[in-house]
Write an enzyme that holds these catalytic residues in place. Structure first.
Site, short mmCIF file in Angstrom:
data_model
loop_
_atom_site.label_atom_id
_atom_site.label_comp_id
_atom_site.label_asym_id
_atom_site.label_seq_id
_atom_site.Cartn_x
_atom_site.Cartn_y
_atom_site.Cartn_z
N ARG A 192 0.28 18.19 -9.14
CA ARG A 192 0.40 16.77 -9.70
C ARG A 192 1.88 16.31 -9.58
NH1 ARG A 192 -2.69 18.69 -14.41
NH2 ARG A 192 -5.01 18.39 -13.99
N LYS A 214 5.34 4.33 -1.36
CA LYS A 214 3.86 4.30 -0.67
C LYS A 214 3.59 5.29 -0.02
CE LYS A 214 2.92 -1.00 -0.82
NZ LYS A 214 2.51 -1.87 0.20
N GLU A 229 11.39 -4.29 11.94
CA GLU A 229 11.09 -4.44 10.41
C GLU A 229 12.57 -4.61 9.98
OE1 GLU A 229 8.67 -3.88 8.54
OE2 GLU A 229 7.44 -2.72 9.72
N HIS A 232 2.70 -8.76 9.05
CA HIS A 232 2.01 -7.44 9.00
C HIS A 232 0.38 -7.90 8.68
CE1 HIS A 232 5.59 -5.24 8.17
NE2 HIS A 232 4.86 -4.14 7.95
N HIS A 251 -1.45 -6.27 11.72
CA HIS A 251 -2.34 -5.21 11.66
C HIS A 251 -3.90 -5.45 12.29
CE1 HIS A 251 -0.69 -3.50 7.64
NE2 HIS A 251 -0.30 -2.88 8.58
N HIS A 301 3.27 -0.04 15.81
CA HIS A 301 3.18 -0.85 14.40
C HIS A 301 4.15 -1.78 14.36
CE1 HIS A 301 3.15 -1.95 10.37
NE2 HIS A 301 4.18 -1.56 10.03
N1 GLY Z 1 6.73 4.23 1.79
C1 GLY Z 1 6.69 2.69 2.30
C2 GLY Z 1 6.70 1.75 1.24
O1 GLY Z 1 6.60 2.39 0.07
O2 GLY Z 1 6.57 0.55 1.61
#
Ligand code: GLY
Length: 375
Positions: free
Chosen positions: A127, A149, A191, A254, A258, A272
């Site tokens: 966890r 993310k 980016e 994006h 994508h 990408h």
């Molecule tokens: N790890 C990439 C983001 O959080 O945008």
């Protein structure tokens, strides 16, 4: 030149999940010192890919060993296929086999694939393990190592299984970029341009003059570009960690990008960042088409993308084939589509991106058909 003992530090302010991004040539040398604080066991579970490891693995292992730290590497094949449920399971199995616990640290040593896979493994194992991101590509240094993310891909699509899980530290060592192929440098640079297009027209002006130095990896220029990008991302993530609003601006280019990647099955024909570069040019021109943005500003933004060697003309983009109907079909799969309308990140000027709530996908299809005619 950046002094490794004085790296640039960008804080990400997220309450108890706050962390620092340290940027500069040679900051990897500080990894052992940080691990001595972060690891309760004196060992580091380093996750990397075979390419990065063959270039930098020996130096990393020796650096940690010199400080009395034991590294346990886990190498995955380079490429998007390693961001899989299967590889996640194998990675967790490896960690458990070695008795990894919550007082251990995972070091994600690689590009976006390694960062996303390691981040999700860190989120899941017991966890939550301590996580240090050491991004080795320009794209990972300015984008994917920051923000929390994490995800793996499935047959049904990209990033469909994931978690928000912030790292405890990010070390962006710009000296590692020297081994990066030029194509990947350009892809990461897309980016960087994105942050200027979102809300920083001064940064766009800086990139117009300093972009070639950034792409040539001039140490000061690249450290500055990474720092400005990370500051921008940190500000947006701190305001909206889970993408309830403003964080969606980071998706500029994006949604188009994508669909271009999907047309190439996310394969190596189109990286990408390359897709994002073209996607941003499309977003600028679509903004002009809707009467939202002055054409001269869109031309200036597009010129900056093109000057980096990124393709701004959809009819000439590598890979494909690209068909407007297929591209829009891919957009229709987006979970945000309602009644044929989709929120898109567009702009009312350079440095003035916003969420356009209801783009009409039939109109987007007509736009893309025109874009696909030879210009
Ligand atoms: N790890 C990439 C983001 O959080 O945008």
């Amino acid at each position: 030149m950046t002094d490794p003992s004085q790296p640039l530090c960008v804080p990400v302010a997220l309450g108890e999940r706050s962390y620092d991004i340290l940027i500069g040539a040679g900051v990897l040398g500080a990894l052992a010192r940080h691990l001595r604080t972060l690891s309760g066991t004196g060992r580091a579970f380093v996750i990397s890919d075979e390419t990065v490891w063959s270039l930098h693995g020996a130096a990393l292992t020796a650096g940690l060993a010199a400080d009395g730290l034991h590294s346990i590497p886990w190498l995955v094949p380079p490429g998007e296929n390693s961001k899989s449920w299967d590889m996640l399971g194998r990675t967790l199995d490896h960690l458990l086999h070695h008795g990894a616990g919550r007082d251990d640290v995972i070091v994600a040593f690689g590009g976006g694939v390694v960062g996303d896979l390691s981040g999700l493994a860190a989120a899941l194992l017991k966890r939550g393990m301590t996580l240090v991101q050491v991004p080795t590509t320009l794209l990972a240094q300015v984008d994917s190592s920051v923000g929390g993310k994490t995800a793996v891909n499935t047959r049904q699509g990209k990033n469909l299984i994931g978690a928000f899980y912030q790292p405890d530290l990010v070390l962006a060592d710009t000296a590692l970029l020297a081994s990066l192929p030029e194509r990947e440098r350009r892809a990461g640079y897309a980016e960087i341009i994105k942050y200027g297009l979102i809300d920083d027209v001064d940064f766009l002006g800086w990139l117009e003059s300093q972009g070639p130095a950034v792409l040539a990896l001039d140490p000061d220029a690249v450290a500055e570009a990474v720092a400005v990008s990370c500051r921008a991302k940190a500000r947006i993530v701190a305001a909206d960690e889970r993408e309830g609003g403003v964080r969606a601006l980071l998706n500029l280019g994006h949604t188009f990008g994508h669909t271009l990647e999907a047309a190439n099955q996310y394969g190596p024909a189109l990286l990408h960042g390359e897709a994002v570069g073209t996607g941003m040019a499309l977003a600028l021109r679509y903004s002009v088409r809707l009467g939202l943005m002055p054409e001269a500003e869109a031309r200036r933004g597009t010129a900056l993308i093109g000057a980096a060697g990124l393709q701004t003309d959809l009819s000439r983009l590598a890979g494909g084939p690209y068909r407007a109907a297929d591209l829009v079909d891919a957009m229709r799969q987006d979970k945000k589509v309602r009644a044929g309308r989709l929120p898109l990140i567009l702009a009312s000027g350079l440095g003035k991106a916003f969420i356009y709530q209801d783009a009409d996908l039939n109109d987007v299809a007509a736009f893309l058909s025109e874009e696909l005619q030879t210009r």
